[in-house]
Write an enzyme that holds these catalytic residues in place. Structure first.
Site, mmCIF file in Angstrom:
data_model
loop_
_atom_site.group_PDB
_atom_site.id
_atom_site.type_symbol
_atom_site.label_atom_id
_atom_site.label_comp_id
_atom_site.label_asym_id
_atom_site.label_seq_id
_atom_site.Cartn_x
_atom_site.Cartn_y
_atom_site.Cartn_z
ATOM 1 N N LYS A 13 37.678 79.350 54.439
ATOM 2 C CA LYS A 13 38.364 78.235 53.776
ATOM 3 C C LYS A 13 38.790 78.594 52.359
ATOM 4 O O LYS A 13 39.928 78.351 51.975
ATOM 5 C CB LYS A 13 37.471 76.992 53.714
ATOM 6 C CG LYS A 13 37.253 76.320 55.040
ATOM 7 C CD LYS A 13 36.647 74.933 54.863
ATOM 8 C CE LYS A 13 35.299 74.939 54.173
ATOM 9 N NZ LYS A 13 34.235 75.624 54.932
ATOM 10 N N ARG A 88 33.382 65.957 53.112
ATOM 11 C CA ARG A 88 32.425 66.691 53.924
ATOM 12 C C ARG A 88 31.584 65.769 54.794
ATOM 13 O O ARG A 88 30.670 66.224 55.464
ATOM 14 C CB ARG A 88 31.511 67.474 53.006
ATOM 15 C CG ARG A 88 31.412 68.946 53.394
ATOM 16 C CD ARG A 88 30.608 69.605 52.345
ATOM 17 N NE ARG A 88 30.248 70.951 52.544
ATOM 18 C CZ ARG A 88 30.834 71.981 51.914
ATOM 19 N NH1 ARG A 88 31.900 71.800 51.173
ATOM 20 N NH2 ARG A 88 30.350 73.180 52.064
ATOM 21 N N ARG A 127 29.580 88.606 52.765
ATOM 22 C CA ARG A 127 30.554 88.145 51.770
ATOM 23 C C ARG A 127 30.109 88.464 50.345
ATOM 24 O O ARG A 127 28.954 88.291 49.988
ATOM 25 C CB ARG A 127 30.736 86.636 51.929
ATOM 26 C CG ARG A 127 31.602 86.000 50.871
ATOM 27 C CD ARG A 127 32.172 84.711 51.332
ATOM 28 N NE ARG A 127 31.176 83.637 51.416
ATOM 29 C CZ ARG A 127 31.487 82.409 51.815
ATOM 30 N NH1 ARG A 127 32.718 82.123 52.192
ATOM 31 N NH2 ARG A 127 30.563 81.477 51.850
ATOM 32 N N ARG A 161 26.660 85.041 46.877
ATOM 33 C CA ARG A 161 26.299 83.669 46.529
ATOM 34 C C ARG A 161 24.878 83.388 46.996
ATOM 35 O O ARG A 161 24.493 83.798 48.077
ATOM 36 C CB ARG A 161 27.249 82.691 47.225
ATOM 37 C CG ARG A 161 28.490 82.392 46.425
ATOM 38 C CD ARG A 161 29.500 81.612 47.212
ATOM 39 N NE ARG A 161 28.950 80.456 47.929
ATOM 40 C CZ ARG A 161 29.706 79.610 48.637
ATOM 41 N NH1 ARG A 161 31.008 79.782 48.717
ATOM 42 N NH2 ARG A 161 29.160 78.598 49.258
ATOM 43 N N ARG A 172 23.246 75.401 56.248
ATOM 44 C CA ARG A 172 24.599 74.906 55.977
ATOM 45 C C ARG A 172 25.362 74.645 57.274
ATOM 46 O O ARG A 172 26.139 73.702 57.368
ATOM 47 C CB ARG A 172 25.360 75.889 55.088
ATOM 48 C CG ARG A 172 24.859 75.863 53.640
ATOM 49 C CD ARG A 172 25.314 77.066 52.855
ATOM 50 N NE ARG A 172 26.752 77.155 52.718
ATOM 51 C CZ ARG A 172 27.414 78.304 52.546
ATOM 52 N NH1 ARG A 172 26.765 79.440 52.504
ATOM 53 N NH2 ARG A 172 28.710 78.293 52.407
HETATM 54 P P1 AMP Z 1 31.314 75.422 49.484
HETATM 55 O O1 AMP Z 1 31.714 76.349 48.399
HETATM 56 O O2 AMP Z 1 32.424 74.486 49.899
HETATM 57 O O3 AMP Z 1 30.691 76.112 50.660
HETATM 58 O O4 AMP Z 1 30.178 74.445 48.868
HETATM 59 C C1 AMP Z 1 28.950 74.976 48.407
HETATM 60 C C2 AMP Z 1 27.919 73.866 48.269
HETATM 61 O O5 AMP Z 1 28.367 72.881 47.341
HETATM 62 C C3 AMP Z 1 27.614 73.083 49.545
HETATM 63 O O6 AMP Z 1 26.670 73.741 50.382
HETATM 64 C C4 AMP Z 1 27.076 71.774 48.966
HETATM 65 O O7 AMP Z 1 25.753 71.933 48.484
HETATM 66 C C5 AMP Z 1 27.970 71.574 47.762
HETATM 67 N N1 AMP Z 1 29.204 70.822 48.107
HETATM 68 C C6 AMP Z 1 30.485 71.283 48.072
HETATM 69 N N2 AMP Z 1 31.356 70.341 48.441
HETATM 70 C C7 AMP Z 1 30.611 69.240 48.737
HETATM 71 C C8 AMP Z 1 30.926 67.921 49.197
HETATM 72 N N3 AMP Z 1 32.178 67.552 49.460
HETATM 73 N N4 AMP Z 1 29.898 67.061 49.347
HETATM 74 C C9 AMP Z 1 28.622 67.398 49.088
HETATM 75 N N5 AMP Z 1 28.250 68.627 48.687
HETATM 76 C C10 AMP Z 1 29.230 69.544 48.507
#
Ligand code: AMP
Length: 218
Positions: A13, A88, A127, A161, A172
């Site tokens: 993404k 989400r 990654r 990360r 996740r």
């Molecule tokens: P990502 O980079 O999109 O994989 O997001 C990393 C982490 O940020 C996720 O595992 C959540 O802990 C938090 N996070 C990101 N976007 C959201 C969202 N829309 N709602 C809640 N937590 C989020």
């Protein structure tokens, strides 16, 4: 153009969102990136969400929706945006619908990146992300940097990360199936969902996405 990009963690993404946003000339809004920037800068919000990200849980809707709304209201997002990682869950989708309605806008498409689960784990575990620019993403097998640990694009340090470690990835993924996947049906009912395969090279997936997105002037 107002687009939501969705799909499991590891579908690509972030990579695709950066490329598509550039092609479509709209800002790439990633709630994950916004949280990580806050953590890095040690803000109050960063302190509040640090442990949640580390454990792969979702940040409470109230906090997330307020932060996303704030970003979407900035002038560069007036004519559109590409949302990556938001909404989400169903309640965030409903909140987004409400905001768009208030602003007199609507979504043009929800682009769903589809990928088999074992591929997800392999992709995420390998990654590496650039500390200086999180859109510079590498993979130890699929797209290794020329020099180990160094970003080809800007020389920044590459790191894994904290939430990309295997046990967090599994958490996740579970959160994705439970909370996020239902938004696909929610948007399908609105006729907005376009599903494409996230397998193949980065340019192949970008091409596929561009071909699948509806054409629209703004
Ligand atoms: P990502 O980079 O999109 O994989 O997001 C990393 C982490 O940020 C996720 O595992 C959540 O802990 C938090 N996070 C990101 N976007 C959201 C969202 N829309 N709602 C809640 N937590 C989020």
């Amino acid at each position: 153009m107002r687009i939501v990009l969705t799909g499991p963690p590891g579908a690509g993404k972030g990579t695709q969102a950066a490329l598509l946003a550039k092609r479509l000339d709209i800002p790439h809004i990633s709630t994950g990136d916004l949280f990580r920037a806050n953590i890095e800068q040690g803000t109050e919000l960063g302190e509040q969400v640090k442990a949640i990200l580390r454990e792969g849980r979702l940040v409470p809707d109230e906090v997330t929706v307020a932060m996303a709304a704030d970003r979407m209201e900035r002038p560069d997002a007036r004519h559109g945006f590409l949302l990556d990682g938001f909404p989400r869950n169903i309640s965030q989708s409903e909140a987004l619908d409400g905001m768009l309605r208030d602003w007199g806008h609507k979504l043009d498409a929800v682009l769903d990146l589809e990928i088999p689960e074992d591929e997800v784990v392999h992709r995420i575990a390998g990654r590496r992300v650039c500390r200086k620019d999180s859109s510079h993403v590498f993979h130890v097998d699929y797209s290794p940097p020329r020099r180990e640990g160094v970003c080809d694009a800007c020389g920044g340090e590459l790191y894994q990360r904290e939430d990309d470690r295997e046990e967090t990835v599994r958490k996740r993924l579970a959160v994705y199936h439970e909370e996020t996947e239902p938004i696909i049906d929610y948007y399908r009912a609105q006729g907005l969902v376009v599903t494409i395969s996230a397998l193949g090279t980065v340019p192949q997936v970008t091409q596929r996405a561009m071909a699948a997105l509806p054409e629209r002037a703004e």
